[in-house]
Design a protein around this motif. Sequence first.
Motif, mmCIF file in Angstrom:
data_model
loop_
_atom_site.group_PDB
_atom_site.id
_atom_site.type_symbol
_atom_site.label_atom_id
_atom_site.label_comp_id
_atom_site.label_asym_id
_atom_site.label_seq_id
_atom_site.Cartn_x
_atom_site.Cartn_y
_atom_site.Cartn_z
ATOM 1 N N ILE A 90 29.051 28.518 40.994
ATOM 2 C CA ILE A 90 29.248 29.279 39.758
ATOM 3 C C ILE A 90 30.739 29.470 39.486
ATOM 4 C CG2 ILE A 90 28.926 31.563 38.708
ATOM 5 C CD1 ILE A 90 26.110 31.547 40.019
ATOM 6 N N VAL A 91 31.503 29.764 40.529
ATOM 7 C CA VAL A 91 32.949 29.924 40.341
ATOM 8 C C VAL A 91 33.567 28.604 39.890
ATOM 9 C CG1 VAL A 91 35.136 30.358 41.552
ATOM 10 C CG2 VAL A 91 33.197 31.896 41.876
ATOM 11 N N GLN A 92 33.123 27.509 40.469
ATOM 12 C CA GLN A 92 33.646 26.203 40.056
ATOM 13 C C GLN A 92 33.335 25.938 38.586
ATOM 14 O OE1 GLN A 92 32.119 22.874 42.250
ATOM 15 N NE2 GLN A 92 33.541 21.447 41.331
ATOM 16 N N GLU A 93 32.114 26.212 38.173
ATOM 17 C CA GLU A 93 31.750 26.020 36.775
ATOM 18 C C GLU A 93 32.566 26.944 35.875
ATOM 19 O OE1 GLU A 93 30.058 24.592 33.347
ATOM 20 O OE2 GLU A 93 29.918 23.738 35.367
ATOM 21 N N THR A 94 32.815 28.157 36.316
ATOM 22 C CA THR A 94 33.640 29.098 35.559
ATOM 23 C C THR A 94 35.048 28.547 35.374
ATOM 24 O OG1 THR A 94 32.362 30.959 36.429
ATOM 25 C CG2 THR A 94 34.519 31.465 35.505
ATOM 26 N N LEU A 95 35.607 27.999 36.436
ATOM 27 C CA LEU A 95 36.960 27.445 36.361
ATOM 28 C C LEU A 95 37.021 26.211 35.464
ATOM 29 C CD1 LEU A 95 38.069 27.955 40.054
ATOM 30 C CD2 LEU A 95 38.746 29.295 38.054
ATOM 31 N N LEU A 96 35.976 25.392 35.502
ATOM 32 C CA LEU A 96 35.936 24.233 34.602
ATOM 33 C C LEU A 96 35.920 24.675 33.144
ATOM 34 C CD1 LEU A 96 33.464 21.850 36.458
ATOM 35 C CD2 LEU A 96 35.896 21.468 36.040
ATOM 36 N N ARG A 97 35.138 25.701 32.863
ATOM 37 C CA ARG A 97 35.092 26.215 31.497
ATOM 38 C C ARG A 97 36.428 26.848 31.113
ATOM 39 N NH1 ARG A 97 28.962 28.443 30.455
ATOM 40 N NH2 ARG A 97 27.962 26.546 31.189
ATOM 41 N N CYS A 98 37.039 27.498 32.074
ATOM 42 C CA CYS A 98 38.351 28.088 31.823
ATOM 43 C C CYS A 98 39.358 26.994 31.479
ATOM 44 C CB CYS A 98 38.807 28.871 33.049
ATOM 45 S SG CYS A 98 40.475 29.541 32.910
ATOM 46 N N TRP A 99 39.329 25.939 32.247
ATOM 47 C CA TRP A 99 40.268 24.838 32.040
ATOM 48 C C TRP A 99 40.099 24.213 30.660
ATOM 49 C CZ3 TRP A 99 44.456 23.158 34.431
ATOM 50 C CH2 TRP A 99 44.927 21.887 34.127
ATOM 51 N N SER A 100 38.845 24.065 30.225
ATOM 52 C CA SER A 100 38.608 23.368 28.961
ATOM 53 C C SER A 100 38.608 24.283 27.736
ATOM 54 C CB SER A 100 37.286 22.611 29.025
ATOM 55 O OG SER A 100 36.212 23.511 29.172
ATOM 56 N N LYS A 101 38.357 25.600 27.912
ATOM 57 C CA LYS A 101 38.162 26.437 26.735
ATOM 58 C C LYS A 101 39.086 27.646 26.623
ATOM 59 C CE LYS A 101 33.332 25.191 26.446
ATOM 60 N NZ LYS A 101 31.958 25.614 26.521
ATOM 61 N N LYS B 175 33.494 37.544 32.837
ATOM 62 C CA LYS B 175 32.440 37.492 31.811
ATOM 63 C C LYS B 175 31.718 36.142 31.858
ATOM 64 C CE LYS B 175 30.422 38.865 27.952
ATOM 65 N NZ LYS B 175 29.555 40.003 27.850
ATOM 66 N N VAL B 176 32.464 35.054 31.962
ATOM 67 C CA VAL B 176 31.851 33.723 32.038
ATOM 68 C C VAL B 176 31.012 33.606 33.308
ATOM 69 C CG1 VAL B 176 32.343 31.262 32.293
ATOM 70 C CG2 VAL B 176 33.579 32.599 30.596
ATOM 71 N N ALA B 177 31.545 34.068 34.425
ATOM 72 C CA ALA B 177 30.799 33.997 35.685
ATOM 73 C C ALA B 177 29.515 34.820 35.595
ATOM 74 C CB ALA B 177 31.668 34.484 36.844
ATOM 75 N N ARG B 178 29.607 35.999 35.020
ATOM 76 C CA ARG B 178 28.417 36.855 34.865
ATOM 77 C C ARG B 178 27.366 36.159 34.016
ATOM 78 N NH1 ARG B 178 26.813 40.254 30.909
ATOM 79 N NH2 ARG B 178 25.435 41.974 31.507
ATOM 80 N N ASN B 179 27.798 35.550 32.929
ATOM 81 C CA ASN B 179 26.862 34.835 32.053
ATOM 82 C C ASN B 179 26.216 33.660 32.784
ATOM 83 O OD1 ASN B 179 27.370 36.609 29.993
ATOM 84 N ND2 ASN B 179 28.824 35.271 28.937
ATOM 85 N N LEU B 180 26.976 32.963 33.615
ATOM 86 C CA LEU B 180 26.407 31.847 34.378
ATOM 87 C C LEU B 180 25.371 32.343 35.388
ATOM 88 C CD1 LEU B 180 29.591 29.672 34.985
ATOM 89 C CD2 LEU B 180 27.607 29.075 33.583
ATOM 90 N N VAL B 181 25.630 33.482 36.008
ATOM 91 C CA VAL B 181 24.652 34.061 36.944
ATOM 92 C C VAL B 181 23.373 34.410 36.196
ATOM 93 C CG1 VAL B 181 24.154 36.046 38.424
ATOM 94 C CG2 VAL B 181 26.357 34.901 38.597
ATOM 95 N N LEU C 188 42.771 36.820 30.949
ATOM 96 C CA LEU C 188 42.203 35.803 31.830
ATOM 97 C C LEU C 188 41.167 36.385 32.777
ATOM 98 C CD1 LEU C 188 42.087 32.908 32.834
ATOM 99 C CD2 LEU C 188 43.977 33.439 34.391
ATOM 100 N N ARG C 189 41.503 37.461 33.471
ATOM 101 C CA ARG C 189 40.586 38.032 34.447
ATOM 102 C C ARG C 189 39.273 38.481 33.790
ATOM 103 N NH1 ARG C 189 41.177 40.404 39.809
ATOM 104 N NH2 ARG C 189 39.464 41.841 40.172
ATOM 105 N N PRO C 190 39.306 39.304 32.726
ATOM 106 C CA PRO C 190 38.038 39.692 32.097
ATOM 107 C C PRO C 190 37.247 38.489 31.595
ATOM 108 C CG PRO C 190 39.831 41.024 31.230
ATOM 109 C CD PRO C 190 40.431 39.979 32.104
ATOM 110 N N TRP C 191 37.943 37.477 31.090
ATOM 111 C CA TRP C 191 37.269 36.280 30.594
ATOM 112 C C TRP C 191 36.570 35.563 31.737
ATOM 113 C CZ3 TRP C 191 37.121 30.999 31.018
ATOM 114 C CH2 TRP C 191 36.557 30.296 29.956
#
Length: 185
Positions: free
Chosen positions: A42-53, A68-74, A62-65
Amino acid sequence: MGAVGLDDREQTIRTGYEKHVPALLAYVRRQVGGDQHKAEDIVQETLLRCWSKFDGDNHTMLRPWLFKVARNLVIDGYRRGGARPKEVDGTGWLEQEPAELDHIENILSSVVVSEALKALSPAHREAIYLTYFLGKTIEEASDALGIPPGTIKSRLFYGMRSLKLALQERGAGSPTAPAPASAAR
């Protein structure tokens, strides 16, 4: 690899990674019940989304984003797990109860066993009937027939061996009868 040649956006993401990922991983691990591998995914997917979006202009967001993305993925993973059939790991068949024989199969089996019992001598058939079918102990069968317990045991042994042969001749295999009541004592 160093920070040489990185633009501001990449530098923000790299700094954010070093600063926020340990806390993010701990947060996600708690959310997924301690599953380290799932948390890392999940963290890896979060970082990929961070990198692209992620828009790197606002460093304080950055931190709240990320959280939030990690929570949504969970949450998405939890919902997806409820909508999909349970994954099978190969051991599920061990937990399944065997299917019950239908009524016709039970009738056919009892007919085959009845025919095989007719092939036994009356003494063997009598000992098997008292112990296996009526559930009497060796001592009770001995009293009912008026013969010593050792004779009952002998008749059971040779009677079951003959019954097995009679069933095999009829193509039914060996019987799976329970032990006489006294064998459990």
